[in-house]
Design a protein around this motif. Sequence first.
Motif, PDB file in Angstrom:
ATOM      1  N   ASP A   1      -2.343  68.570  49.320  1.00 24.46           N
ATOM      2  CA  ASP A   1      -2.834  67.329  49.904  1.00 24.46           C
ATOM      3  C   ASP A   1      -2.098  67.073  51.212  1.00 24.46           C
ATOM      4  O   ASP A   1      -1.304  67.904  51.676  1.00 24.46           O
ATOM      5  N   SER A   2      -2.351  65.922  51.787  1.00 22.10           N
ATOM      6  CA  SER A   2      -1.920  65.692  53.171  1.00 22.10           C
ATOM      7  C   SER A   2      -0.407  65.767  53.351  1.00 22.10           C
ATOM      8  O   SER A   2       0.070  66.084  54.429  1.00 22.10           O
ATOM      9  N   GLY A   3       0.340  65.479  52.308  1.00 20.20           N
ATOM     10  CA  GLY A   3       1.795  65.485  52.470  1.00 20.20           C
ATOM     11  C   GLY A   3       2.462  66.747  51.964  1.00 20.20           C
ATOM     12  O   GLY A   3       3.690  66.811  51.902  1.00 20.20           O
ATOM     13  N   SER A   4       1.688  67.755  51.611  1.00 19.03           N
ATOM     14  CA  SER A   4       2.273  68.927  50.957  1.00 19.03           C
ATOM     15  C   SER A   4       3.168  69.734  51.893  1.00 19.03           C
ATOM     16  O   SER A   4       2.836  69.959  53.054  1.00 19.03           O
ATOM     17  N   VAL A   5       4.284  70.176  51.349  1.00 17.62           N
ATOM     18  CA  VAL A   5       5.174  71.110  52.038  1.00 17.62           C
ATOM     19  C   VAL A   5       5.255  72.353  51.156  1.00 17.62           C
ATOM     20  O   VAL A   5       5.592  72.260  49.976  1.00 17.62           O
ATOM     21  N   VAL A   6       4.920  73.503  51.721  1.00 17.89           N
ATOM     22  CA  VAL A   6       4.920  74.756  50.969  1.00 17.89           C
ATOM     23  C   VAL A   6       5.955  75.685  51.578  1.00 17.89           C
ATOM     24  O   VAL A   6       5.874  76.028  52.767  1.00 17.89           O
ATOM     25  N   LEU A   7       6.945  76.071  50.788  1.00 18.68           N
ATOM     26  CA  LEU A   7       7.985  76.987  51.248  1.00 18.68           C
ATOM     27  C   LEU A   7       7.635  78.389  50.763  1.00 18.68           C
ATOM     28  O   LEU A   7       7.390  78.596  49.570  1.00 18.68           O
ATOM     29  N   LEU A   8       7.622  79.338  51.699  1.00 20.15           N
ATOM     30  CA  LEU A   8       7.256  80.721  51.374  1.00 20.15           C
ATOM     31  C   LEU A   8       8.486  81.602  51.518  1.00 20.15           C
ATOM     32  O   LEU A   8       8.980  81.831  52.627  1.00 20.15           O
ATOM     33  N   SER A   9       8.956  82.091  50.386  1.00 19.23           N
ATOM     34  CA  SER A   9      10.150  82.914  50.340  1.00 19.23           C
ATOM     35  C   SER A   9       9.761  84.358  50.061  1.00 19.23           C
ATOM     36  O   SER A   9       8.815  84.627  49.327  1.00 19.23           O
ATOM     37  N   GLY A  10      10.497  85.280  50.648  1.00 22.89           N
ATOM     38  CA  GLY A  10      10.214  86.692  50.407  1.00 22.89           C
ATOM     39  C   GLY A  10      10.707  87.515  51.575  1.00 22.89           C
ATOM     40  O   GLY A  10      10.837  87.011  52.694  1.00 22.89           O
ATOM     41  N   ASN A  11      10.969  88.792  51.335  1.00 18.26           N
ATOM     42  CA  ASN A  11      11.502  89.663  52.370  1.00 18.26           C
ATOM     43  C   ASN A  11      10.529  89.862  53.520  1.00 18.26           C
ATOM     44  O   ASN A  11       9.348  89.523  53.408  1.00 18.26           O
ATOM     45  N   LEU A  12      11.041  90.446  54.589  1.00 12.08           N
ATOM     46  CA  LEU A  12      10.191  90.835  55.703  1.00 12.08           C
ATOM     47  C   LEU A  12       9.070  91.740  55.177  1.00 12.08           C
ATOM     48  O   LEU A  12       9.329  92.697  54.456  1.00 12.08           O
ATOM     49  N   GLY A  13       7.847  91.398  55.508  1.00 15.77           N
ATOM     50  CA  GLY A  13       6.712  92.204  55.082  1.00 15.77           C
ATOM     51  C   GLY A  13       6.217  91.898  53.691  1.00 15.77           C
ATOM     52  O   GLY A  13       5.305  92.582  53.192  1.00 15.77           O
ATOM     53  N   ALA A  14       6.761  90.886  53.045  1.00 14.12           N
ATOM     54  CA  ALA A  14       6.354  90.576  51.672  1.00 14.12           C
ATOM     55  C   ALA A  14       4.920  90.050  51.611  1.00 14.12           C
ATOM     56  O   ALA A  14       4.204  90.274  50.624  1.00 14.12           O
TER      57      ALA A  14
END
Length: 131
Positions: free
Chosen positions: A23-36
């Motif tokens: 929704d409008s306030g969502s914050v999504v953190l994407l973790s993972g190695n280079l090229g993941a």
Amino acid sequence: MTYRVESPEEMIALGRGIAADLDSGSVVLLSGNLGAGKTTLSKGIAEGLHATSADDVSSPTFTLIHEYGAPVLMVHIDLYRLEDPRQLATLGLEEIFERGVPVIIEWPERFLRWLPPAHSFIRIEHDGDAR
Ligand code: ADP
Ligand code: MG
């Protein structure tokens, strides 16, 4: 929840599905190695949010922040090149989080203390057998 995706296309499709839950306030953190596959997942999220097409989404590694849509429908941030938390202040993140559009952040690990506590955290891992 765990998903297994075997191609960039499946990764983009997964991103579209994730977008449907934001929704409008969502914050999504994407973790993972280079090229993941963080940027690839971001492409799908951008499509799902109707912000832009997958092809139009590129890694904000050097620019740090990309905005998609007019009006802006998604903000895509990459903290890989940031060395010091003090540099975060120069990005104007507070203002970005107040804009009421989903914010997708690659390489959040070193800066978790300065990011909104209410976020979705997605960890992307290579399967050892897959590649
Ligand atoms: P990151 O942003 O985490 O560094 P990218 O999203 O740029 O990674 O992806 C790196 C490469 O891996 C790209 O060529 C992309 O097409 C490919 N890729 C992404 N997800 C998958 C997947 N699930 N299976 C196979 N290849 C993938
Ligand atoms: Mg990336």
